[in-house]
Scaffold this active site. Structure first.
Site, mmCIF file in Angstrom:
data_model
loop_
_atom_site.group_PDB
_atom_site.id
_atom_site.type_symbol
_atom_site.label_atom_id
_atom_site.label_comp_id
_atom_site.label_asym_id
_atom_site.label_seq_id
_atom_site.Cartn_x
_atom_site.Cartn_y
_atom_site.Cartn_z
ATOM 1 N N LYS A 56 -12.673 -12.283 -15.689
ATOM 2 C CA LYS A 56 -13.243 -12.672 -16.979
ATOM 3 C C LYS A 56 -12.714 -14.022 -17.482
ATOM 4 O O LYS A 56 -13.487 -14.853 -17.965
ATOM 5 C CB LYS A 56 -12.950 -11.585 -18.013
ATOM 6 C CG LYS A 56 -13.431 -11.897 -19.414
ATOM 7 C CD LYS A 56 -14.949 -11.868 -19.538
ATOM 8 C CE LYS A 56 -15.445 -10.450 -19.648
ATOM 9 N NZ LYS A 56 -16.879 -10.378 -19.990
ATOM 10 N N GLY A 79 0.830 -1.202 0.000
ATOM 11 C CA GLY A 79 0.000 0.000 0.000
ATOM 12 C C GLY A 79 0.864 1.250 0.000
ATOM 13 O O GLY A 79 2.063 1.185 0.286
ATOM 14 N N SER A 128 -27.558 -10.690 -22.235
ATOM 15 C CA SER A 128 -27.084 -9.793 -23.285
ATOM 16 C C SER A 128 -26.529 -10.565 -24.475
ATOM 17 O O SER A 128 -26.401 -10.025 -25.569
ATOM 18 C CB SER A 128 -25.985 -8.876 -22.737
ATOM 19 O OG SER A 128 -24.816 -9.613 -22.440
ATOM 20 N N GLY A 129 -26.182 -11.819 -24.270
ATOM 21 C CA GLY A 129 -25.541 -12.609 -25.309
ATOM 22 C C GLY A 129 -24.039 -12.667 -25.153
ATOM 23 O O GLY A 129 -23.368 -13.457 -25.808
ATOM 24 N N GLY A 130 -23.478 -11.840 -24.277
ATOM 25 C CA GLY A 130 -22.060 -11.890 -23.989
ATOM 26 C C GLY A 130 -21.732 -13.073 -23.094
ATOM 27 O O GLY A 130 -22.623 -13.765 -22.588
ATOM 28 N N VAL A 131 -20.449 -13.293 -22.854
ATOM 29 C CA VAL A 131 -20.033 -14.476 -22.112
ATOM 30 C C VAL A 131 -20.532 -14.455 -20.672
ATOM 31 O O VAL A 131 -20.941 -15.492 -20.133
ATOM 32 C CB VAL A 131 -18.497 -14.640 -22.160
ATOM 33 C CG1 VAL A 131 -17.777 -13.471 -21.522
ATOM 34 C CG2 VAL A 131 -18.072 -15.954 -21.501
ATOM 35 N N ASP A 132 -20.557 -13.289 -20.036
ATOM 36 C CA ASP A 132 -20.936 -13.230 -18.619
ATOM 37 C C ASP A 132 -22.380 -13.679 -18.412
ATOM 38 O O ASP A 132 -22.667 -14.567 -17.606
ATOM 39 C CB ASP A 132 -20.750 -11.817 -18.069
ATOM 40 C CG ASP A 132 -19.366 -11.266 -18.318
ATOM 41 O OD1 ASP A 132 -18.432 -12.081 -18.457
ATOM 42 O OD2 ASP A 132 -19.211 -10.039 -18.385
ATOM 43 N N SER A 133 -23.298 -13.045 -19.132
ATOM 44 C CA SER A 133 -24.705 -13.385 -18.947
ATOM 45 C C SER A 133 -25.010 -14.791 -19.478
ATOM 46 O O SER A 133 -25.894 -15.475 -18.962
ATOM 47 C CB SER A 133 -25.603 -12.351 -19.621
ATOM 48 O OG SER A 133 -25.374 -12.289 -21.013
ATOM 49 N N GLU A 155 4.196 -11.104 -6.323
ATOM 50 C CA GLU A 155 3.100 -11.310 -7.269
ATOM 51 C C GLU A 155 3.376 -10.770 -8.664
ATOM 52 O O GLU A 155 2.681 -11.141 -9.629
ATOM 53 C CB GLU A 155 1.804 -10.678 -6.725
ATOM 54 C CG GLU A 155 1.795 -9.157 -6.663
ATOM 55 C CD GLU A 155 2.378 -8.577 -5.387
ATOM 56 O OE1 GLU A 155 2.074 -7.416 -5.067
ATOM 57 O OE2 GLU A 155 3.146 -9.291 -4.703
ATOM 58 N N CYS A 189 5.345 -5.996 1.549
ATOM 59 C CA CYS A 189 5.651 -4.563 1.544
ATOM 60 C C CYS A 189 5.013 -3.871 2.761
ATOM 61 O O CYS A 189 5.454 -4.077 3.879
ATOM 62 C CB CYS A 189 5.207 -3.939 0.221
ATOM 63 S SG CYS A 189 5.932 -2.297 -0.092
ATOM 64 N N TYR A 190 3.972 -3.086 2.569
ATOM 65 C CA TYR A 190 3.303 -2.432 3.703
ATOM 66 C C TYR A 190 2.806 -3.473 4.702
ATOM 67 O O TYR A 190 2.826 -3.237 5.916
ATOM 68 C CB TYR A 190 2.138 -1.586 3.188
ATOM 69 C CG TYR A 190 1.420 -0.791 4.255
ATOM 70 C CD1 TYR A 190 2.004 0.342 4.817
ATOM 71 C CD2 TYR A 190 0.158 -1.166 4.704
ATOM 72 C CE1 TYR A 190 1.340 1.073 5.802
ATOM 73 C CE2 TYR A 190 -0.517 -0.446 5.676
ATOM 74 C CZ TYR A 190 0.086 0.680 6.223
ATOM 75 O OH TYR A 190 -0.567 1.409 7.199
ATOM 76 N N HIS A 241 7.644 -7.476 -3.952
ATOM 77 C CA HIS A 241 6.344 -7.931 -4.459
ATOM 78 C C HIS A 241 6.509 -9.256 -5.209
ATOM 79 O O HIS A 241 6.892 -9.268 -6.384
ATOM 80 C CB HIS A 241 5.735 -6.875 -5.384
ATOM 81 C CG HIS A 241 5.275 -5.649 -4.668
ATOM 82 N ND1 HIS A 241 4.014 -5.544 -4.113
ATOM 83 C CD2 HIS A 241 5.911 -4.477 -4.394
ATOM 84 C CE1 HIS A 241 3.898 -4.355 -3.531
ATOM 85 N NE2 HIS A 241 5.033 -3.700 -3.688
#
Length: 512
Positions: free
Chosen positions: A368, A56, A224-229, A172, A83-84, A170
């Site tokens: 995603k 942070g 919506s037709g997208g991958v999420d929905s 990561e 770190c922090y 870090h």
């Protein structure tokens, strides 16, 4: 109810906090981020296998700096401070933290100074990524240094008895050569994680949660037709069958032929959907609106109105399911850590009381690419899984300025050319997201020896893993030239095409 082991990540405002979560999930361990200001009184630690304190921008010596709940260090659960987070451990347990005489930002060489489970199979000297102005001058009682750099003696410390560790660098980030191995050591040699969090296990848990939450109720799903929905609809169908009713609202803000494609595609996979054409309503609400936030608000309210009417027609409906993702929550508000709001999101913020529906968001802790993996697990076709992200407000936020039928038609044609050529040149799957943006400007041009004064389109394509950060895609110059020529020649009203070479940050992927 089935629960996975999890690593609890406490966010102190690091730009890398979400990256920590991703790295852990990549190793098959579920991770969850909570704010450094979270009140842990009554928190259920039963499934917590380990705790990571993020970095942070603050100094532990600053007035009002984020603090660490001491209880977290006395639970018997392994802790890793980064770190922090390292400085907080030292500060709270009786060590001393001082300003560094020589601050370290960027690459540094770390030498392993003592054996530790955290550094198993780590070379004696390796490159790490530093970003700090403070350092641990004296470790707390019971701790000893396990790594140092030329500037700081206590670059890493350990108390193996209490299983509490801290690193000043870090692990990561990819610039730390053996960072993934260090995190692996913490997860599996210190926290004894099983590494069994997989798309299949997520589906099992999600189905169980949906069944438990919904009970005998009925759910409508915003599609919506997208991958999420699409993944949400498939999850609901698997969990509760026909009690889930996917509702596809044609808001008039979709890409070319998208409404027809969505209906056909879902029919082919055996999920019946209810299609509602509300394009006139949405365009009427957007008339004359140029502010992007107001556009989003108007669209969001219109969606709620339409869903309310649909729910009333369907009889007693109890829940609304949405394809909210983790990045949506993070960018829309200070979701779990002290981060700034980037933009509001159409799926975030709850529902108005008058709607009288409870919210179901089975994907809200996923990135995603994890959603795509779940979609593959559910057997969704490749055209769903591989589709580029598309914003809920649709083309309204890709038209800078007022949204009109004419401007929508122009953008649809330009976008279709761009996307179809990406597929034709085998570039579509090599970028994370590609889009066209209609700019609120006109410029002088020459066509057929005549002066023109017409609109401009910006093309944008980015590479990314999860949309938290992104780089502009270095598409071939001959490809861009070809697309530009097609758009200018074929789309009436456009005489100029530009290519966006901004990364995220500082820009966002969408323009509005």
């Amino acid at each position: 109810m089935t629960r996975n082991q999890k690593i609890l990540i406490i966010d102190y405002g690091s730009q890398y906090t979400q990256l920590i979560a991703r790295r852990i999930r990549e190793m098959g361990v579920y991770s969850e981020i909570v704010s450094g200001r979270h009140d842990f009184a009554g928190y259920d630690f039963e499934s917590v296998a380990g705790i990571i304190l993020s970095g942070g921008p603050s100094s532990v010596q600053e007035k009002g700096a984020p603090s660490l709940d001491d209880r977290l260090l006395h639970l018997g659960i392994p802790v890793l401070g980064i770190c922090y987070g390292l400085q907080l451990i030292s500060h709270n347990l009786g060590g001393s933290v001082s300003r560094s005489h020589r601050r370290e930002y960027g690459r540094a060489a770390m030498t392993v100074t003592s054996e530790s489970e955290l550094f198993t199979a780590i070379p004696p000297t390796s490159q790490v990524w530093m970003s700090h102005g403070d350092h641990v001058k004296e470790p707390p009682p019971g701790f000893f240094a396990i790594g140092s750099t030329s500037n700081i003696e206590n670059a890493a410390i350990a108390d193996p008895v209490r299983r509490i560790y801290g690193v000043q660098f870090h692990p990561e980030v990819s610039h730390t050569e053996h960072g993934q191995k260090i995190l692996h050591n913490f997860l599996f040699d210190i926290c004894f994680c099983k590494g069994d969090w997989t798309p299949a296990s997520f589906v099992d848990v999600a189905v169980e949660k949906i069944q438990h939450t919904v009970g005998k109720g009925k759910v409508i799903c915003g599609l919506s037709g997208g991958v999420d929905s699409a993944v949400v609809a498939a999850l609901l169908h698997k969990a509760i069958g026909n009690k889930a009713i996917p509702v596809f609202i044609d808001n008039g803000l979709l890409r070319k032929d998208e409404a027809k494609q969505v209906v056909t595609a879902f029919k082919e996979i055996g999920i019946r959907i209810k299609k509602v054409d509300s394009s006139k309503l949405f365009l009427r609400r957007l008339k004359g609106i140029t502010n992007p936030e107001i556009k989003r608000q108007k669209i969001g309210r219109a969606f709620i109105e339409v869903f309310t009417d649909v729910a009333a027609d369907l009889g007693k409906v109890d829940f609304l399911a949405q394809g909210t993702l983790y990045p949506d929550l993070i960018e829309s508000q200070s979701f779990k850590g002290p981060s700034a709001t980037i933009k509001t999101h159409h799926n975030v913020g709850g529902l108005p009381k008058r709607m009288r529906l409870k919210l179901v968001e089975p994907l809200k802790e996923l990135f995603k690419d994890e959603v795509r993996a779940v979609g593959r697990e559910l057997g969704l076709p490749p055209e769903f899984i591989g589709r580029h992200p598309f914003p809920g407000p649709g083309l309204a936020v890709r038209i800078l300025g007022a949204v009109t039928p004419t401007r929508l038609a122009i953008l649809r044609e330009a976008d279709e050319i761009f996307i179809s050529e990406l597929r034709e040149w085998n570039l579509y799957d090599k970028v994370w997201q590609a889009l066209a943006v209609l700019l609120p400007v006109r410029s002088v041009g020459v066509m057929g020896d005549e002066r023109t004064y017409e609109g401009a389109v910006a093309l944008r394509a980015v590479t990314s893993q999860d949309a938290m950060t992104a780089d502009w895609a270095h598409l071939p110059a001959d490809f861009l030239s070809h697309v530009s020529n097609r758009i200018i020649n074929e789309v009436s009203g456009i005489n100029r095409v530009v290519y966006d070479i901004s990364s995220k940050p500082p820009a966002t992927i969408e323009w509005e």
